[in-house]
Design a protein around this motif. Sequence first.
Motif, PDB file in Angstrom:
ATOM      1  N   ASN A   1       0.831  -1.196   0.000  1.00  0.00           N
ATOM      2  CA  ASN A   1       0.000   0.000   0.000  1.00  0.00           C
ATOM      3  C   ASN A   1       0.869   1.251   0.000  1.00  0.00           C
ATOM      4  OD1 ASN A   1      -2.100  -1.738   0.131  1.00  0.00           O
ATOM      5  ND2 ASN A   1      -2.405  -1.531   2.344  1.00  0.00           N
ATOM      6  N   LEU A   2       1.876   1.187   0.815  1.00  0.00           N
ATOM      7  CA  LEU A   2       2.794   2.303   0.883  1.00  0.00           C
ATOM      8  C   LEU A   2       3.477   2.507  -0.455  1.00  0.00           C
ATOM      9  CD1 LEU A   2       4.085   4.037   3.290  1.00  0.00           C
ATOM     10  CD2 LEU A   2       6.072   2.610   2.816  1.00  0.00           C
ATOM     11  N   GLU A   3       3.874   1.406  -1.036  1.00  0.00           N
ATOM     12  CA  GLU A   3       4.595   1.446  -2.286  1.00  0.00           C
ATOM     13  C   GLU A   3       3.732   2.058  -3.381  1.00  0.00           C
ATOM     14  OE1 GLU A   3       7.614   1.006  -2.758  1.00  0.00           O
ATOM     15  OE2 GLU A   3       7.344   1.480  -4.871  1.00  0.00           O
ATOM     16  N   LYS A   4       2.473   1.717  -3.352  1.00  0.00           N
ATOM     17  CA  LYS A   4       1.594   2.238  -4.378  1.00  0.00           C
ATOM     18  C   LYS A   4       1.492   3.764  -4.253  1.00  0.00           C
ATOM     19  CE  LYS A   4      -2.659   1.810  -6.787  1.00  0.00           C
ATOM     20  NZ  LYS A   4      -4.090   1.605  -6.651  1.00  0.00           N
ATOM     21  N   MET A   5       1.351   4.204  -3.028  1.00  0.00           N
ATOM     22  CA  MET A   5       1.304   5.648  -2.812  1.00  0.00           C
ATOM     23  C   MET A   5       2.557   6.313  -3.349  1.00  0.00           C
ATOM     24  SD  MET A   5      -0.186   6.014   1.011  1.00  0.00           S
ATOM     25  CE  MET A   5       1.032   7.265   1.370  1.00  0.00           C
ATOM     26  N   GLU A   6       3.661   5.683  -3.079  1.00  0.00           N
ATOM     27  CA  GLU A   6       4.939   6.236  -3.521  1.00  0.00           C
ATOM     28  C   GLU A   6       4.993   6.291  -5.044  1.00  0.00           C
ATOM     29  OE1 GLU A   6       7.232   7.738  -2.156  1.00  0.00           O
ATOM     30  OE2 GLU A   6       9.030   7.517  -3.375  1.00  0.00           O
ATOM     31  N   GLN A   7       4.523   5.239  -5.676  1.00  0.00           N
ATOM     32  CA  GLN A   7       4.555   5.219  -7.142  1.00  0.00           C
ATOM     33  C   GLN A   7       3.646   6.290  -7.727  1.00  0.00           C
ATOM     34  OE1 GLN A   7       3.910   1.376  -8.767  1.00  0.00           O
ATOM     35  NE2 GLN A   7       5.783   0.542  -7.878  1.00  0.00           N
ATOM     36  N   GLU A   8       2.536   6.514  -7.061  1.00  0.00           N
ATOM     37  CA  GLU A   8       1.639   7.559  -7.548  1.00  0.00           C
ATOM     38  C   GLU A   8       2.269   8.938  -7.354  1.00  0.00           C
ATOM     39  OE1 GLU A   8      -2.550   5.194  -6.795  1.00  0.00           O
ATOM     40  OE2 GLU A   8      -1.817   6.606  -5.308  1.00  0.00           O
ATOM     41  N   ARG A   9       2.959   9.054  -6.260  1.00  0.00           N
ATOM     42  CA  ARG A   9       3.626  10.331  -5.996  1.00  0.00           C
ATOM     43  C   ARG A   9       4.674  10.606  -7.080  1.00  0.00           C
ATOM     44  NH1 ARG A   9       8.138  12.605  -2.815  1.00  0.00           N
ATOM     45  NH2 ARG A   9       9.145  10.595  -3.041  1.00  0.00           N
ATOM     46  N   ILE A  10       5.471   9.599  -7.384  1.00  0.00           N
ATOM     47  CA  ILE A  10       6.480   9.789  -8.423  1.00  0.00           C
ATOM     48  C   ILE A  10       5.808  10.069  -9.766  1.00  0.00           C
ATOM     49  CG2 ILE A  10       8.452   8.760  -9.605  1.00  0.00           C
ATOM     50  CD1 ILE A  10       8.875   7.032  -7.129  1.00  0.00           C
TER      51      ILE A  10
ATOM     52  N   ARG B   1       3.112  11.634 -10.301  1.00  0.00           N
ATOM     53  CA  ARG B   1       2.716  13.043 -10.363  1.00  0.00           C
ATOM     54  C   ARG B   1       3.911  13.935 -10.675  1.00  0.00           C
ATOM     55  NH1 ARG B   1      -0.611  11.366  -6.034  1.00  0.00           N
ATOM     56  NH2 ARG B   1       0.864  12.084  -4.466  1.00  0.00           N
ATOM     57  N   LEU B   2       5.041  13.581 -10.090  1.00  0.00           N
ATOM     58  CA  LEU B   2       6.246  14.380 -10.355  1.00  0.00           C
ATOM     59  C   LEU B   2       6.664  14.279 -11.813  1.00  0.00           C
ATOM     60  CD1 LEU B   2       8.303  13.365  -7.195  1.00  0.00           C
ATOM     61  CD2 LEU B   2       7.205  15.568  -7.602  1.00  0.00           C
ATOM     62  N   VAL B   3       6.589  13.061 -12.326  1.00  0.00           N
ATOM     63  CA  VAL B   3       6.964  12.857 -13.727  1.00  0.00           C
ATOM     64  C   VAL B   3       6.027  13.631 -14.635  1.00  0.00           C
ATOM     65  CG1 VAL B   3       7.110  11.151 -15.580  1.00  0.00           C
ATOM     66  CG2 VAL B   3       8.008  10.599 -13.330  1.00  0.00           C
TER      67      VAL B   3
ATOM     68  N   PRO C   1      -0.805   9.752 -12.993  1.00  0.00           N
ATOM     69  CA  PRO C   1      -2.138  10.105 -12.489  1.00  0.00           C
ATOM     70  C   PRO C   1      -3.229   9.704 -13.463  1.00  0.00           C
ATOM     71  CG  PRO C   1      -0.624  11.949 -12.281  1.00  0.00           C
ATOM     72  CD  PRO C   1       0.089  10.903 -13.049  1.00  0.00           C
ATOM     73  N   VAL C   2      -4.344   9.332 -12.917  1.00  0.00           N
ATOM     74  CA  VAL C   2      -5.448   8.833 -13.735  1.00  0.00           C
ATOM     75  C   VAL C   2      -6.215   9.994 -14.351  1.00  0.00           C
ATOM     76  CG1 VAL C   2      -7.579   7.518 -13.672  1.00  0.00           C
ATOM     77  CG2 VAL C   2      -5.665   6.885 -12.217  1.00  0.00           C
ATOM     78  N   LYS C   3      -6.579   9.828 -15.599  1.00  0.00           N
ATOM     79  CA  LYS C   3      -7.478  10.807 -16.205  1.00  0.00           C
ATOM     80  C   LYS C   3      -8.832  10.155 -16.372  1.00  0.00           C
ATOM     81  CE  LYS C   3      -3.907  13.495 -18.342  1.00  0.00           C
ATOM     82  NZ  LYS C   3      -2.804  12.611 -18.744  1.00  0.00           N
ATOM     83  N   ASN C   4      -9.863  10.907 -16.132  1.00  0.00           N
ATOM     84  CA  ASN C   4     -11.192  10.310 -16.013  1.00  0.00           C
ATOM     85  C   ASN C   4     -11.841   9.912 -17.329  1.00  0.00           C
ATOM     86  OD1 ASN C   4     -11.156  10.555 -13.253  1.00  0.00           O
ATOM     87  ND2 ASN C   4     -11.759  12.707 -13.390  1.00  0.00           N
ATOM     88  N   ALA C   5     -11.462  10.558 -18.387  1.00  0.00           N
ATOM     89  CA  ALA C   5     -12.183  10.419 -19.648  1.00  0.00           C
ATOM     90  C   ALA C   5     -12.387   8.975 -20.095  1.00  0.00           C
ATOM     91  CB  ALA C   5     -11.460  11.189 -20.731  1.00  0.00           C
ATOM     92  N   ASP C   6     -11.473   8.112 -19.747  1.00  0.00           N
ATOM     93  CA  ASP C   6     -11.505   6.769 -20.316  1.00  0.00           C
ATOM     94  C   ASP C   6     -12.446   5.802 -19.608  1.00  0.00           C
ATOM     95  OD1 ASP C   6      -8.165   7.295 -20.982  1.00  0.00           O
ATOM     96  OD2 ASP C   6      -9.698   6.913 -22.489  1.00  0.00           O
ATOM     97  N   ASN C   7     -12.896   6.179 -18.448  1.00  0.00           N
ATOM     98  CA  ASN C   7     -13.586   5.210 -17.614  1.00  0.00           C
ATOM     99  C   ASN C   7     -14.784   4.537 -18.265  1.00  0.00           C
ATOM    100  OD1 ASN C   7     -11.745   5.686 -15.778  1.00  0.00           O
ATOM    101  ND2 ASN C   7     -13.044   6.796 -14.333  1.00  0.00           N
TER     102      ASN C   7
ATOM    103  N   PRO D   1      12.243   0.624 -15.235  1.00  0.00           N
ATOM    104  CA  PRO D   1      11.208   1.637 -15.195  1.00  0.00           C
ATOM    105  C   PRO D   1       9.928   1.083 -15.792  1.00  0.00           C
ATOM    106  CG  PRO D   1      12.649   2.015 -17.030  1.00  0.00           C
ATOM    107  CD  PRO D   1      13.144   0.772 -16.356  1.00  0.00           C
ATOM    108  N   THR D   2       8.854   1.365 -15.178  1.00  0.00           N
ATOM    109  CA  THR D   2       7.600   0.912 -15.707  1.00  0.00           C
ATOM    110  C   THR D   2       6.738   2.126 -15.877  1.00  0.00           C
ATOM    111  OG1 THR D   2       7.894  -0.928 -14.287  1.00  0.00           O
ATOM    112  CG2 THR D   2       5.773  -0.721 -15.355  1.00  0.00           C
ATOM    113  N   MET D   3       6.304   2.347 -17.041  1.00  0.00           N
ATOM    114  CA  MET D   3       5.543   3.542 -17.240  1.00  0.00           C
ATOM    115  C   MET D   3       4.099   3.175 -17.451  1.00  0.00           C
ATOM    116  SD  MET D   3       6.086   6.375 -20.019  1.00  0.00           S
ATOM    117  CE  MET D   3       4.994   7.740 -20.073  1.00  0.00           C
ATOM    118  N   GLN D   4       3.261   3.746 -16.658  1.00  0.00           N
ATOM    119  CA  GLN D   4       1.845   3.502 -16.830  1.00  0.00           C
ATOM    120  C   GLN D   4       1.340   4.424 -17.926  1.00  0.00           C
ATOM    121  OE1 GLN D   4      -0.047   1.316 -15.414  1.00  0.00           O
ATOM    122  NE2 GLN D   4       1.592   0.475 -14.202  1.00  0.00           N
ATOM    123  N   ALA D   5       0.473   3.879 -18.716  1.00  0.00           N
ATOM    124  CA  ALA D   5      -0.106   4.702 -19.755  1.00  0.00           C
ATOM    125  C   ALA D   5      -0.958   5.783 -19.122  1.00  0.00           C
ATOM    126  CB  ALA D   5      -0.987   3.850 -20.634  1.00  0.00           C
ATOM    127  N   ASP D   6      -0.997   6.912 -19.780  1.00  0.00           N
ATOM    128  CA  ASP D   6      -1.913   7.941 -19.313  1.00  0.00           C
ATOM    129  C   ASP D   6      -3.314   7.374 -19.271  1.00  0.00           C
ATOM    130  OD1 ASP D   6      -0.805  11.205 -20.322  1.00  0.00           O
ATOM    131  OD2 ASP D   6       0.118   9.622 -19.123  1.00  0.00           O
TER     132      ASP D   6
END
Lengths: 642, 216
Positions: free
Chosen positions: A62-71, A73-75, A163-169, A232-237
């Motif tokens: 859980n912590l790790e996920k938060m950290e990945q989301e934080r990074i 956002r920085l990216v 970060p997640v963008k809502n349009a695709d949901n 490095p693993t890049m999540q798609a927008d």
Amino acid sequence: MTDRNRKASTNAWICPNDRQLCLRAKLNIGWSYHSDSPRGSGNELAQNEKKQIMQVLQKAENLEKMEQERIGRLVEKLDNMKNHAVGDGERSCILCGVTFSTFGTTPTPCNDCKKGVCSKCGVDTYNSRKQPLWLCKLCSEQRELLKRSGAWFYKSMPSYIMPVKNADNLGSKNIRSVVIAILDLLLCKRKYLNYDVKILLFCYILINIPQTASATSSTSKDNYGTSLTKRPTMQADGSSEDETDTSLSTDSDTDDGSSNDDSIGINDSVKPRPAWASLAHKEHSSNSEISLKKSMDDERNEESSDYSSEVSFSASKVNPKEKAENENEINLAFQEFKPSQADFRSPITENESIDSTGNEGLGSLDFSVLFEPIDFKLHVTIIKAKNLKGMGKHGVDPYVKLQLLPGSSKSNKMRTKQSKTCNPEFNETLTYLGVTKDDIARKTLRVYVMNHDRFSSDTVIGIYNLKLKDIGDVMKRFNDVPLHKISQVLEIHVNSIERGRIEISLKYVTATRTLEVGIIQCIGLKAMDASGYSDPYVKCYLRPDKYKITKQKTSVKRRTLNPKFNAVFKYKYAHSELAGKTLDIQVWDRDIGRKNDFIGGVYLGKDSSGDQLRHWFQTLKTPNAKFTHFHTLTDELRHPAE
Amino acid sequence: MAKSYDYLFKLLLIGDSGVGKTCVLFRFSEDAFNSTFISTIGIDFKIRTIELDGKKIKLQIWDTAGQERFRTITTAYYRGAMGIMLVFDITNERSFENIKTWIRNIEEHAASDVEKMILGNKCDVVDKRQVSKEQAQQLAAEYGVKFSETSAKDGHNVEEAFMTLAKDIKAKMDRKQQENNNGGGSHSSPNVHVGSQGGKDKKANANRSFSWCTLL
Ligand SMILES: Nc1nc2c(ncn2[C@@H]2O[C@H](COP(=O)(O)OP(=O)(O)OP(=O)(O)O)[C@@H](O)[C@H]2O)c(=O)[nH]1
Ligand SMILES: [Mg+2]
Ligand SMILES: [Zn+2]
Ligand SMILES: [Zn+2]
């Protein structure tokens, strides 16, 4: 074909459950205590102990996920800044684009990129020696990102989640209901298909749905990416792991509240690749119906030939809610799982999520790949590229470059000739020699479409990653594969891979007045050959050595990155003489018919530092005692011409 | 929303079973002490955010089990650690002897530039002391790492020790990041050079004078 299937099955289907996979992934290296201890020995962990460990790992996730989301956002922030930079850095400010003039705005060059920047778009800061430093906002942000993400330590960007963008949901939800319907259909036909296989299938199908339809679900669970191994693993927008997971758990009746495991990567250990992630990496089809059908067919084929071994396990899992089952699950997760040394070192690769992000408007590529296991040859034919995105002011001069990863950059890069258009036809075959089945099983072919720039360094137009384990041994043609961007921040510098370590023992024997240098072993040597291995040997000098009489060599160990030498070199010198000497220990890769490659070296003497100095000093200070230490190899070669 | 922070540092505590790793960490994270011995199962971690030079640093501190049977799990966590505390018990000579073995484990499993620090814990127990401060200092100097005597029970030096380790990591980070950017690069370059060789040399030079002096 059968061979390929068998391989796929043994590699891919032994892992029955995503939770176990996930857990193994986290326990991972060194998790092998079952292997050499008989069952029931004192080493075995009790059930409640295992549970407790799992809970800790869960917490870490859980912590790790938060950290990945934080990074992430920085990216994103940095990427945004880069996208909004409009100037050329010469006549106008690199960021805001204000035109420089002698009496108006004057440029100050950024310390890092050397581009001109106006006073508003730069930052005044200090370096570590407290000297003032002027940076453009891009560079200062980039520096900050290295620190904030931990890249400074892990030597590359860790995994992160954009970060997640809502349009695709909305779109993806529809897709999901279709997929669930298909799954149900499948389930009727396959009595023994259990929950786990269902998930595998689910992921597989999801990921095989073409991008336009399912940008959201296509992120391919690649969060297993490790930062430790520098992948490095890049999540798609617009990707949303949680979405996928939610539907997974509601879809299945086996939800013990922790089925979100698979959405989270963890930093602390190396992750073996989950089975379905590799399945997911088959070639993309441009038509959604065909691809869905195809994946089902594939699935069925593989299933019919390979599931027999799976049945027993599946059968024992009729009611997954039972406690016993839970324990079984935990036990399975704790079974021996050893990723290969190579995976551990792999710095890049595994960029599925990049692959699945669909067309980014960079152009597409046609190529084919053929592996000939008997000749150890891998032929890559670059046919053509289409609609390449024009770059730079000087038009496009595209060419294609190949790289096998993991592997050092120097020895495994190849390229085509240069073309002159946005739709170049290459029709060129590049052949890798000495490629083994093992390489095919674990390596990734990275295809770079490059743009030659006559005035500065060449740039990457786009890349495509192909997991070689999916190609089999028939010619595979890939048409119209979309090129992907290499994030400027992301791309790892291949040369920053560690060169490995060497274990050395030192002892000065007073009776014989001899320094005994024991070359015990090396661990995790950098691979120098295209095969992903090296043929290492160790050379040793005691310098200064004007007449080159001190050179000693071990034998060459074939195809290994962890050679055991157990060799001893003896140097007869008075104790007093030794104080001024330096041991020069070099690890080389033997290349028959070519120049040998220097892998790395270590110096022990009064001018060394840290561990090396300490080791040397210990030895001299306490004669007749043996001191054994590991040393990290560096690329420093003080006497190259020998 | 979780507390924001600037940097995340990962630390690791290792040492023989019973030396007080868990207690030291408990003191640092909760400022409390518990005298009943509950040996750690496998691995655990605690979080505390500190502030250094105006930057918020989140420390994720992994506490490992000292027991041999968990060794395979615990060593898996060495690699990701930016800093490692080696803990021994000043009332237990054996645990001090074993520091050498623990250092060897680090050499084998941890990142090569991990920051290290040795803690002699339980310094509140005066009457049962088996390891002198000088002995420990001597060993620490031999390995070129810092040493501090702590007590989880009365809190002596615990805070300081973690702060020191965090400071050393931060200094290394600032230095590295600095070195990476030496010589510069352009925005069009796709590569981020991390851990450049030029940088290493400079660091080595800085180390050199220190080690040689302390050793002689
Ligand atoms: N007097 C005194 N006792 C301490 C101190 N620190 C720990 N102890 C006691 O030592 C015992 C062991 O402490 P733990 O922190 O659980 O030991 P550990 O190193 O975590 O042991 P493992 O988890 O098995 O590796 C407990 O009974 C503690 O109360 C200290 O500073 N002073
Ligand atoms: Mg403990
Ligand atoms: Zn500006
Ligand atoms: Zn700049």
